[in-house]
Design an enzyme around this catalytic site. Structure first.
Site, PDB file in Angstrom:
ATOM      1  N   ARG A  48      -4.897   1.004  11.209  1.00  0.00           N
ATOM      2  CA  ARG A  48      -4.115   1.069   9.962  1.00  0.00           C
ATOM      3  C   ARG A  48      -2.715   0.516  10.208  1.00  0.00           C
ATOM      4  O   ARG A  48      -1.875   1.166  10.834  1.00  0.00           O
ATOM      5  CB  ARG A  48      -4.034   2.519   9.481  1.00  0.00           C
ATOM      6  CG  ARG A  48      -3.182   2.718   8.261  1.00  0.00           C
ATOM      7  CD  ARG A  48      -3.792   2.140   7.003  1.00  0.00           C
ATOM      8  NE  ARG A  48      -4.975   2.875   6.571  1.00  0.00           N
ATOM      9  CZ  ARG A  48      -5.803   2.443   5.613  1.00  0.00           C
ATOM     10  NH1 ARG A  48      -5.583   1.302   4.986  1.00  0.00           N
ATOM     11  NH2 ARG A  48      -6.868   3.145   5.289  1.00  0.00           N
ATOM     12  N   ASP A  84      -1.272  -2.643  -6.599  1.00  0.00           N
ATOM     13  CA  ASP A  84      -2.469  -3.208  -5.973  1.00  0.00           C
ATOM     14  C   ASP A  84      -2.879  -4.419  -6.814  1.00  0.00           C
ATOM     15  O   ASP A  84      -3.626  -4.290  -7.787  1.00  0.00           O
ATOM     16  CB  ASP A  84      -3.581  -2.143  -5.906  1.00  0.00           C
ATOM     17  CG  ASP A  84      -4.680  -2.522  -4.922  1.00  0.00           C
ATOM     18  OD1 ASP A  84      -4.672  -3.669  -4.434  1.00  0.00           O
ATOM     19  OD2 ASP A  84      -5.559  -1.676  -4.659  1.00  0.00           O
ATOM     20  N   GLU A 111      -0.570  -9.928   1.499  1.00  0.00           N
ATOM     21  CA  GLU A 111      -1.768 -10.403   2.192  1.00  0.00           C
ATOM     22  C   GLU A 111      -2.096 -11.824   1.723  1.00  0.00           C
ATOM     23  O   GLU A 111      -2.039 -12.094   0.527  1.00  0.00           O
ATOM     24  CB  GLU A 111      -2.934  -9.468   1.875  1.00  0.00           C
ATOM     25  CG  GLU A 111      -2.571  -7.989   2.014  1.00  0.00           C
ATOM     26  CD  GLU A 111      -3.582  -7.053   1.365  1.00  0.00           C
ATOM     27  OE1 GLU A 111      -4.759  -7.427   1.236  1.00  0.00           O
ATOM     28  OE2 GLU A 111      -3.192  -5.938   0.976  1.00  0.00           O
ATOM     29  N   ARG A 128     -12.907  -6.766  11.006  1.00  0.00           N
ATOM     30  CA  ARG A 128     -11.810  -5.900  11.469  1.00  0.00           C
ATOM     31  C   ARG A 128     -12.276  -4.733  12.339  1.00  0.00           C
ATOM     32  O   ARG A 128     -11.429  -4.032  12.900  1.00  0.00           O
ATOM     33  CB  ARG A 128     -10.991  -5.379  10.277  1.00  0.00           C
ATOM     34  CG  ARG A 128     -11.722  -4.451   9.330  1.00  0.00           C
ATOM     35  CD  ARG A 128     -10.778  -3.897   8.258  1.00  0.00           C
ATOM     36  NE  ARG A 128     -11.466  -3.057   7.286  1.00  0.00           N
ATOM     37  CZ  ARG A 128     -10.859  -2.275   6.415  1.00  0.00           C
ATOM     38  NH1 ARG A 128      -9.547  -2.210   6.387  1.00  0.00           N
ATOM     39  NH2 ARG A 128     -11.553  -1.543   5.554  1.00  0.00           N
ATOM     40  N   GLN A 151     -15.925  -1.503   2.971  1.00  0.00           N
ATOM     41  CA  GLN A 151     -14.818  -2.294   2.423  1.00  0.00           C
ATOM     42  C   GLN A 151     -14.312  -3.335   3.430  1.00  0.00           C
ATOM     43  O   GLN A 151     -14.231  -3.067   4.623  1.00  0.00           O
ATOM     44  CB  GLN A 151     -13.701  -1.296   2.053  1.00  0.00           C
ATOM     45  CG  GLN A 151     -12.368  -1.892   1.758  1.00  0.00           C
ATOM     46  CD  GLN A 151     -11.748  -1.349   0.484  1.00  0.00           C
ATOM     47  OE1 GLN A 151     -12.381  -1.331  -0.573  1.00  0.00           O
ATOM     48  NE2 GLN A 151     -10.513  -0.910   0.571  1.00  0.00           N
ATOM     49  N   HIS A 165      -4.433  -9.287   6.148  1.00  0.00           N
ATOM     50  CA  HIS A 165      -3.976  -8.116   5.364  1.00  0.00           C
ATOM     51  C   HIS A 165      -2.699  -7.546   6.006  1.00  0.00           C
ATOM     52  O   HIS A 165      -2.711  -6.463   6.598  1.00  0.00           O
ATOM     53  CB  HIS A 165      -5.124  -7.108   5.406  1.00  0.00           C
ATOM     54  CG  HIS A 165      -5.011  -5.931   4.502  1.00  0.00           C
ATOM     55  ND1 HIS A 165      -3.886  -5.130   4.422  1.00  0.00           N
ATOM     56  CD2 HIS A 165      -5.909  -5.391   3.646  1.00  0.00           C
ATOM     57  CE1 HIS A 165      -4.101  -4.158   3.552  1.00  0.00           C
ATOM     58  NE2 HIS A 165      -5.324  -4.293   3.076  1.00  0.00           N
TER      59      HIS A 165
HETATM   60  C1  BG6 Z   1      -5.899  -3.758  -0.177  1.00  0.00           C
HETATM   61  C2  BG6 Z   1      -6.700  -3.472  -1.400  1.00  0.00           C
HETATM   62  O1  BG6 Z   1      -6.050  -5.076   0.203  1.00  0.00           O
HETATM   63  O2  BG6 Z   1      -6.378  -2.922   0.896  1.00  0.00           O
HETATM   64  C3  BG6 Z   1      -6.564  -2.004  -1.744  1.00  0.00           C
HETATM   65  O3  BG6 Z   1      -6.261  -4.295  -2.466  1.00  0.00           O
HETATM   66  C4  BG6 Z   1      -7.017  -1.158  -0.576  1.00  0.00           C
HETATM   67  O4  BG6 Z   1      -7.345  -1.723  -2.897  1.00  0.00           O
HETATM   68  C5  BG6 Z   1      -6.201  -1.555   0.646  1.00  0.00           C
HETATM   69  O5  BG6 Z   1      -6.823   0.209  -0.881  1.00  0.00           O
HETATM   70  C6  BG6 Z   1      -6.558  -0.784   1.910  1.00  0.00           C
HETATM   71  O6  BG6 Z   1      -7.902  -0.853   2.177  1.00  0.00           O
HETATM   72  P1  BG6 Z   1      -8.523  -0.058   3.402  1.00  0.00           P
HETATM   73  O7  BG6 Z   1     -10.006  -0.329   3.367  1.00  0.00           O
HETATM   74  O8  BG6 Z   1      -7.885  -0.618   4.639  1.00  0.00           O
HETATM   75  O9  BG6 Z   1      -8.174   1.387   3.199  1.00  0.00           O
END
Ligand code: BG6
Length: 300
Positions: free
Chosen positions: A75, A212, A271, A98, A93, A167
């Protein structure tokens, strides 16, 4: 792994250095030191977790609550999002790049003190759902940080359609005091309003609630002005038609187990990539290179 010929500069302080270490969670990482800056990169996700110029605070935000476990994304820093962005039914997601340990293929110190390293995404079961491809990631550290994600479609007859996104989490002193420039007049999908399509009206985007936004068809440079740190951050990109701006704000921060409740105050994600309607369709044999250069200067 191949290492290029050592640079011939005679001043050892003017050369870049790469040290291999066990990082947090005992995960393998590289510490890169150049005459201007330092950087840290984990093999997990080929994830750049830090870049710091000698006379500046860190450029990247890294959560104090981040996990450092195989199979989980880190993170903060720069997660490499590929081959899809956002949710994909049943598949989690932001793709699998990653959460994979990338192979380190090359370390290239240059005579001027810059250091480049090249990683390759290893073959994995998730990739079988796509035409055969390779994904390389080249990180160059000097006065700035340059990132290149190079995807090659190795199929002889199938198109490879994918999304990519670097990101990037930037460290800011106070998210409510910054302004983000370069997106005025650009259309975006507002994820906090059920993906409603809107147009950015301000040349100085500010954060005062959850943000967002997926900005589409925008190749331009984005700048973040941070008056509290006294810094201007510049995000320059090539072969990127999308910019995503994200700050989770209060409620979402509390829902994320790997993010501190108050950390939203000290970060902003800007990003760069190609997502949603900007996804890339590579013909057989085609190559796509997403390049992002991150630089900064002190505000006078
Ligand atoms: C962003 C998205 O790129 O990433 C958000 O637009 C999302 O919607 C954020 O919450 C974080 O994503 P993750 O999967 O790393 O918690």
């Amino acid at each position: 792994m191949t290492t290029s010929k050592p640079a011939t500069n005679t001043d050892p302080n003017a050369l870049g250095r790469v040290t291999f270490l066990d990082g947090q969670g005992d995960l393998p990482m590289l510490e890169i030191s150049t005459p201007w800056s330092t950087a840290e990169i984990y093999l997990l996700g080929a994830h750049v977790t830090q870049f710091k110029k000698k006379d500046e605070p860190p450029l990247l935000f890294l959560s104090q609550c981040s996990r450092f476990n195989e199979g989980h994304p880190i993170r903060g820093g720069i997660p490499v999002i590929f081959p899809w962005f956002g949710q994909r039914e049943g598949l989690g997601q932001h793709g699998f790049a990653r959460v994979k340990s990338w192979d380190l293929k090359e370390v290239l110190p240059a005579p001027d003190g810059s250091v480049s390293v090249r990683f390759r995404l290893p073959d994995c079961p998730e990739a079988a759902a796509f035409p055969p491809f390779t994904a390389d990631y080249v990180v160059t550290v000097n006065q700035s940080l340059t990132l290149q994600l190079i995807v090659t479609n190795q199929s002889k007859d199938a198109e490879f359609t994918f999304e990519n996104c670097l990101h990037t989490y930037f460290e800011v002193a106070d998210a409510t005091a910054i302004s983000i420039h370069g997106l005025k007049g650009v259309s975006y999908l507002d994820k906090v309003a059920s993906f409603l399509e809107k147009t950015e009206t301000s040349d100085a985007l500010r954060v005062a609630s959850e943000v967002d936004r997926i900005f589409l068809n925008t190749a331009g440079t984005v700048e973040i002005l941070d008056p509290r740190i006294g810094r201007r951050i510049r995000v320059e990109k090539q072969s990127s038609a999308s910019t995503v701006v994200w700050n989770p704000w209060i409620a979402k921060s509390r829902q994320m187990s790997d993010f501190g409740d108050e950390e939203y105050e000290h970060m902003i994600c800007v990003e760069s990539g190609n997502v949603a309607s900007n996804s890339i369709s590579l013909p057989p044999g085609g190559i796509s290179t997403l390049t992002v250069k991150l630089s900064s200067e002190t505000l006078k």
